[in-house]
Design a protein around this motif. Structure first.
Motif, mmCIF file in Angstrom:
data_model
loop_
_atom_site.group_PDB
_atom_site.id
_atom_site.type_symbol
_atom_site.label_atom_id
_atom_site.label_comp_id
_atom_site.label_asym_id
_atom_site.label_seq_id
_atom_site.Cartn_x
_atom_site.Cartn_y
_atom_site.Cartn_z
ATOM 1 N N ARG A 74 0.828 -1.202 0.000
ATOM 2 C CA ARG A 74 0.000 0.000 0.000
ATOM 3 C C ARG A 74 0.865 1.257 0.000
ATOM 4 O O ARG A 74 0.696 2.140 -0.835
ATOM 5 C CB ARG A 74 -0.940 -0.012 1.212
ATOM 6 C CG ARG A 74 -2.017 1.050 1.143
ATOM 7 C CD ARG A 74 -2.991 0.950 2.294
ATOM 8 N NE ARG A 74 -2.358 1.120 3.583
ATOM 9 C CZ ARG A 74 -1.984 2.292 4.091
ATOM 10 N NH1 ARG A 74 -2.167 3.401 3.409
ATOM 11 N NH2 ARG A 74 -1.425 2.368 5.282
ATOM 12 N N TYR A 89 2.806 -2.804 -7.426
ATOM 13 C CA TYR A 89 1.408 -2.412 -7.233
ATOM 14 C C TYR A 89 1.349 -1.698 -5.894
ATOM 15 O O TYR A 89 1.692 -2.285 -4.870
ATOM 16 C CB TYR A 89 0.497 -3.645 -7.240
ATOM 17 C CG TYR A 89 0.553 -4.406 -8.539
ATOM 18 C CD1 TYR A 89 -0.234 -4.018 -9.624
ATOM 19 C CD2 TYR A 89 1.403 -5.490 -8.695
ATOM 20 C CE1 TYR A 89 -0.177 -4.707 -10.831
ATOM 21 C CE2 TYR A 89 1.469 -6.181 -9.895
ATOM 22 C CZ TYR A 89 0.678 -5.782 -10.948
ATOM 23 O OH TYR A 89 0.742 -6.470 -12.145
ATOM 24 N N GLN A 90 0.933 -0.432 -5.902
ATOM 25 C CA GLN A 90 0.981 0.388 -4.697
ATOM 26 C C GLN A 90 -0.079 1.475 -4.754
ATOM 27 O O GLN A 90 -0.641 1.741 -5.795
ATOM 28 C CB GLN A 90 2.370 0.995 -4.546
ATOM 29 C CG GLN A 90 2.954 1.604 -5.822
ATOM 30 C CD GLN A 90 2.207 2.777 -6.385
ATOM 31 O OE1 GLN A 90 1.857 3.684 -5.637
ATOM 32 N NE2 GLN A 90 1.942 2.798 -7.676
ATOM 33 N N GLU A 91 -0.365 2.079 -3.598
ATOM 34 C CA GLU A 91 -1.245 3.248 -3.526
ATOM 35 C C GLU A 91 -0.427 4.522 -3.408
ATOM 36 O O GLU A 91 -0.816 5.563 -3.887
ATOM 37 C CB GLU A 91 -2.199 3.133 -2.335
ATOM 38 C CG GLU A 91 -3.242 2.054 -2.497
ATOM 39 C CD GLU A 91 -4.145 1.944 -1.282
ATOM 40 O OE1 GLU A 91 -4.143 2.849 -0.414
ATOM 41 O OE2 GLU A 91 -4.857 0.926 -1.190
ATOM 42 N N SER A 92 0.725 4.421 -2.721
ATOM 43 C CA SER A 92 1.597 5.567 -2.516
ATOM 44 C C SER A 92 3.029 5.104 -2.752
ATOM 45 O O SER A 92 3.473 4.134 -2.153
ATOM 46 C CB SER A 92 1.436 6.089 -1.084
ATOM 47 O OG SER A 92 2.382 7.092 -0.804
ATOM 48 N N ASP A 107 -1.435 1.089 -9.859
ATOM 49 C CA ASP A 107 -2.152 1.333 -8.617
ATOM 50 C C ASP A 107 -2.582 -0.010 -8.027
ATOM 51 O O ASP A 107 -2.999 -0.908 -8.755
ATOM 52 C CB ASP A 107 -3.362 2.228 -8.881
ATOM 53 C CG ASP A 107 -3.998 2.675 -7.594
ATOM 54 O OD1 ASP A 107 -4.977 2.021 -7.179
ATOM 55 O OD2 ASP A 107 -3.539 3.658 -7.003
ATOM 56 N N LEU A 108 -2.490 -0.153 -6.732
ATOM 57 C CA LEU A 108 -2.833 -1.385 -6.046
ATOM 58 C C LEU A 108 -4.277 -1.794 -6.293
ATOM 59 O O LEU A 108 -4.603 -2.977 -6.334
ATOM 60 C CB LEU A 108 -2.567 -1.255 -4.544
ATOM 61 C CG LEU A 108 -2.716 -2.494 -3.693
ATOM 62 C CD1 LEU A 108 -1.783 -3.594 -4.184
ATOM 63 C CD2 LEU A 108 -2.424 -2.172 -2.245
ATOM 64 N N SER A 109 -5.164 -0.828 -6.501
ATOM 65 C CA SER A 109 -6.572 -1.158 -6.738
ATOM 66 C C SER A 109 -6.745 -1.970 -8.019
ATOM 67 O O SER A 109 -7.720 -2.697 -8.171
ATOM 68 C CB SER A 109 -7.425 0.111 -6.786
ATOM 69 O OG SER A 109 -6.999 0.942 -7.852
#
Length: 121
Positions: A74, A89-92, A107-109
């Motif tokens: 994340r 894969y990450q959000e930040s 993006d992780l989503s």
């Protein structure tokens, strides 16, 4: 994502430790050794000599070592000594100058939606 509850004391794998197999830690993992397998933890702190060949899944991670495989985190911080060969894969994401990244960044989503779609089929 990985559970962040668990012991307040971090699990430590020093530079002289090599593990062949998957590793799961509920809380923080400080990694200076080598893991040949998947890693699931709440928080990963990887030193310059740390190495993972496999998928890394965590709520947050600071990477200074080497990863060969997917990274699903994340909040991801990649420091200048890091070498990552695999998709992120990450959000930040924070990347210091000098870090070496080879792979896609998404993006992780994207992973979450794909997993949900696959489970529904």
């Amino acid at each position: 994502m990985a559970s962040v509850s668990g012991p307040s004391t971090p699990s430590i794998l020093s530079a002289d430790v090599t593990i062949e197999g998957n590793v799961t830690v509920n809380g923080e993992l400080q990694l200076d050794g080598t893991i040949k397998g998947d890693v699931v933890c709440g928080e990963l702190v990887m030193g310059e000599h740390g190495s993972v060949t496999g998928t890394v899944t965590a709520d947050s991670a600071t990477i200074r070592g080497n990863i060969k495989g997917e990274v699903k985190v994340r909040v991801l911080r990649v420091e200048k000594s890091a070498v990552i060969n695999g998709d992120l894969y990450q959000e930040s994401l924070s990347v210091e100058a000098g870090a070496k990244l080879t792979g896609r960044i998404a993006d992780l989503s994207t992973v979450t939606r794909a997993a949900a779609k696959s489970a529904a089929e």
